[in-house]
Scaffold this motif. Structure first.
Motif: not given
Length: 96
Positions: A1-26
């Motif tokens: 079975m093919k492995e599914v690649v998990k993706h995060l959005t900018q919002r997901d990453l901001a939540e994971r790192w406890q940063k604002s979305e604008s910081t992730i964008e920067r």
């Protein structure tokens, strides 16, 4: 079975790192953040790229702390060994 690649959005990453979305964008615009995909105007981060990026940014505690708590030395050594398998991607940016 093919492995599914998990993706995060900018919002997901901001939540994971406890940063604002604008910081992730920067981070992305400055080229200091993790690799990313841009598909149809939407920015996505592969979970594997996030984990590699985080692995390259692990810092060891000062030696003084290690000497005070030698049981943590094994954990640190294991973490450093894990980092040996992480490929270095400095200077690479991935924009599609």
């Amino acid at each position: 079975m093919k492995e599914v690649v998990k993706h995060l959005t900018q919002r997901d990453l901001a939540e994971r790192w406890q940063k604002s979305e604008s910081t992730i964008e920067r981070y992305r615009c400055d080229g200091t953040g993790p690799l990313y995909l841009k598909i149809g105007g939407k920015v996505l981060y592969r979970l594997s790229d996030i984990e590699n990026f985080e692995g390259r940014h692990i810092h060891a505690p000062p030696l003084k702390l290690i000497e005070q708590e030698p049981q943590k030395l094994k954990t640190l050594a294991e973490a450093l060994k894990d980092l040996e398998s992480v490929p270095t991607l400095r200077g690479r940016r991935n924009s599609v």
